[in-house]
Design a protein around this motif. Structure first.
Motif, short mmCIF file in Angstrom:
data_model
loop_
_atom_site.label_atom_id
_atom_site.label_comp_id
_atom_site.label_asym_id
_atom_site.label_seq_id
_atom_site.Cartn_x
_atom_site.Cartn_y
_atom_site.Cartn_z
N THR A 102 -3.82 1.12 -6.71
CA THR A 102 -4.03 0.01 -5.79
C THR A 102 -4.34 -1.27 -6.56
O THR A 102 -3.78 -2.33 -6.28
CB THR A 102 -5.19 0.31 -4.82
OG1 THR A 102 -4.87 1.46 -4.04
CG2 THR A 102 -5.45 -0.86 -3.89
N THR A 113 -0.75 3.69 -2.39
CA THR A 113 -2.07 4.09 -1.89
C THR A 113 -1.95 5.16 -0.82
O THR A 113 -2.75 6.10 -0.76
CB THR A 113 -2.81 2.86 -1.32
OG1 THR A 113 -2.87 1.84 -2.32
CG2 THR A 113 -4.21 3.22 -0.89
N ARG A 119 3.73 -1.00 -10.31
CA ARG A 119 2.84 -1.52 -9.27
C ARG A 119 2.39 -2.95 -9.59
O ARG A 119 2.27 -3.79 -8.71
CB ARG A 119 1.60 -0.62 -9.12
CG ARG A 119 1.88 0.83 -8.77
CD ARG A 119 2.76 0.95 -7.54
NE ARG A 119 2.10 0.45 -6.34
CZ ARG A 119 2.76 -0.01 -5.27
NH1 ARG A 119 4.06 -0.06 -5.26
NH2 ARG A 119 2.09 -0.44 -4.22
N ILE A 140 -12.55 -2.91 -5.27
CA ILE A 140 -11.77 -1.68 -5.14
C ILE A 140 -12.12 -0.70 -6.25
O ILE A 140 -12.23 0.51 -6.02
CB ILE A 140 -10.26 -2.00 -5.14
CG1 ILE A 140 -9.87 -2.70 -3.83
CG2 ILE A 140 -9.42 -0.72 -5.32
CD1 ILE A 140 -8.46 -3.26 -3.83
N ILE A 154 -1.40 8.57 -2.50
CA ILE A 154 -2.19 8.80 -3.71
C ILE A 154 -2.60 10.27 -3.89
O ILE A 154 -2.67 10.74 -5.05
CB ILE A 154 -3.42 7.86 -3.76
CG1 ILE A 154 -3.93 7.70 -5.21
CG2 ILE A 154 -4.53 8.35 -2.85
CD1 ILE A 154 -2.96 7.04 -6.12
N PHE A 196 0.81 -1.21 0.00
CA PHE A 196 0.00 0.00 0.00
C PHE A 196 0.85 1.27 0.00
O PHE A 196 0.36 2.33 0.36
CB PHE A 196 -0.95 0.00 1.21
CG PHE A 196 -2.16 -0.87 1.03
CD1 PHE A 196 -3.15 -0.52 0.12
CD2 PHE A 196 -2.29 -2.04 1.75
CE1 PHE A 196 -4.26 -1.33 -0.06
CE2 PHE A 196 -3.40 -2.86 1.58
CZ PHE A 196 -4.39 -2.50 0.67
N THR A 245 -7.47 4.79 -8.77
CA THR A 245 -7.89 3.47 -8.29
C THR A 245 -6.92 2.39 -8.72
O THR A 245 -6.62 1.46 -7.96
CB THR A 245 -9.30 3.14 -8.84
OG1 THR A 245 -10.22 4.13 -8.41
CG2 THR A 245 -9.76 1.77 -8.36
N GLY A 278 -8.20 -0.22 1.31
CA GLY A 278 -7.77 0.67 0.23
C GLY A 278 -8.46 2.02 0.21
O GLY A 278 -7.89 3.01 -0.23
N TRP A 279 -9.72 2.08 0.70
CA TRP A 279 -10.51 3.31 0.58
C TRP A 279 -10.89 3.96 1.90
O TRP A 279 -11.55 5.00 1.90
CB TRP A 279 -11.77 3.04 -0.25
CG TRP A 279 -11.45 2.83 -1.70
CD1 TRP A 279 -11.59 1.68 -2.41
CD2 TRP A 279 -10.90 3.79 -2.61
NE1 TRP A 279 -11.16 1.85 -3.70
CE2 TRP A 279 -10.74 3.15 -3.85
CE3 TRP A 279 -10.54 5.13 -2.49
CZ2 TRP A 279 -10.22 3.79 -4.97
CZ3 TRP A 279 -10.01 5.79 -3.60
CH2 TRP A 279 -9.87 5.11 -4.81
#
Length: 387
Positions: free
Chosen positions: A35, A14, A91, A339, A17, A11, A32, A214-215
């Motif tokens: 990730t 992330t 990534r 995600i 970001i 991450f 998005t 992730g969010w």
């Protein structure tokens, strides 16, 4: 320690970001994929590894060391600011490399524990959780924050992990049988009902977990922007994800005492309920929002190790590595879709408030699958008969 250090790369992008979005003028969809590219790389690599039975042929420490080197180098490429396409490729390669670490570590730790395997794997998953949370901590405490520092530190950590994998770790006394590459093994895994019930439990769990991880930072920022009194969204995100570390240890302890099926069911019900409730306190009070978020963070990953432990106990012992790689490959494929879906729904609704409702069905369906597994005769192989 090696797992904590290597998984900081998962991450790392992330966590930065907002800076990458500004630097590269990213759309929400492109952001998005910073990730999701990791997830996609993991899925592709895990399924190839499963198909070719690589984890059941080659030495675990060698696979983990090489994979950690590749992950560290690929992650570091972001520092060069290579543009959107090459950044996403870096990534993707990072995710491919991590597929050589995560399932291999789970198989590795199983060679050291027969009794208490759930607790041992819970500790390993707590390391994964802590590693995933660390980039948010770096961001939260950073003074004169430089996004490249997060990337650089996570890459250095991964290279240190490679040294540990190569020169410190050796397989334990309970080693699994070796096998040869056999493309038919995938079919044998899919046709194995108890193994697939454990897998479906894992798939339901994965529907929720990585989308939340992730969010949640974006969710917390959105809540703060609408008036929720949060002082530091990055610190809260770290605490929410890191709460899963003691949660994994608790989940392992619980599973070895009341059984894998009951423990995972209990934890998934708590997790799914938290996903249901978090939107109700989106606008406050802050203490309630934080409390539900921390409970969710603890429960959402606490059961994760137990699905993998179940596969090591239920599978043909000559194809444990392949079965683990298949479980994780499909599970992470599910995370890619979810995600991607969450910000799309948030954009459509014009608010993040209710998007986590999408995650609710996953843990409840997973809980149902684990209760069905408990009715199978072979479930007596779980946790020394504590199914």
């Amino acid at each position: 320690m090696a797992l904590v250090l290597s998984l900081t790369t998962w991450f790392s992008a992330t966590a930065v970001i907002p800076e990458l979005t500004k630097l590269m003028s990213l759309s929400l969809s492109q952001a998005t994929w910073f990730t999701n590219s990791v997830q996609a790389g993991f899925v592709v690599s895990a399924l190839i590894v499963s198909l070719l039975s690589l984890l059941d042929i080659y030495k675990s420490s060698t696979i983990m060391a090489i994979s950690a080197c590749v992950a560290g180098i690929a992650n570091a490429l972001l520092i060069l600011e290579p543009g959107v396409v090459l950044s996403l490729l870096s990534r993707f390669i990072t995710g491919m490399a991590l597929a050589g670490i995560y399932p291999t570590v789970i198989k590795f730790i199983a060679t050291w524990f027969k009794k208490g395997r759930g607790f041992a794997m819970g500790i390993m998953l707590s390391a994964l959780t802590l590693g995933s949370a660390l980039p948010h901590l770096i961001r939260a405490v950073g003074v004169q924050f430089d996004w490249k520092l997060v990337i650089l530190m996570s890459s250095l950590a991964c290279l240190i992990a490679a040294v540990l994998f190569a020169f410190v770790l050796r397989d334990g006394p309970h080693q699994f049988s070796k096998t040869k590459a056999d493309v038919n093994q995938l079919g044998r895994i899919i046709r194995d009902r108890p193994v697939m019930l454990a897998n479906i439990g894992y798939f339901g769990h994965m529907w929720e977990l990585y989308a939340m991880w992730g969010w949640f930072f974006a969710y917390a920022i959105a809540a703060k922007s609408t008036g929720l009194g949060l002082e530091n969204a990055a610190l809260l995100t770290f605490l929410v994800i890191a709460a899963g570390a003691p949660g994994c240890v608790l989940g392992g302890w619980l599973a070895d005492r009341i059984g894998r099926c009951y423990a995972t069911t209990f934890l998934m019900v708590i997790s799914g309920t938290s996903a249901l409730l978090i939107g109700l306190c989106f606008n406050g009070p802050p203490w309630l929002f934080i409390t539900i978020a921390l409970i969710w963070g603890l429960a959402a990953v606490a059961d994760s190790a137990q699905f993998s432990a179940a596969v090591t106990e239920l599978s043909d012992q000559s194809m444990v590595g392949s079965a683990l790689a298949f479980q994780m490959g499909v599970g992470f494929a599910i995370t890619i879709f979810v995600i991607w879906l969450l910000p799309v729904v948030a954009e459509y609704l014009g608010s993040w408030r209710w998007v986590f409702l999408i995650l609710v069905p996953g843990p409840f369906l997973g809980a149902l699958s684990m209760l069905l597994l408990r009715r199978e005769d072979r479930s007596l192989l779980l946790a020394d008969g504590r199914r």
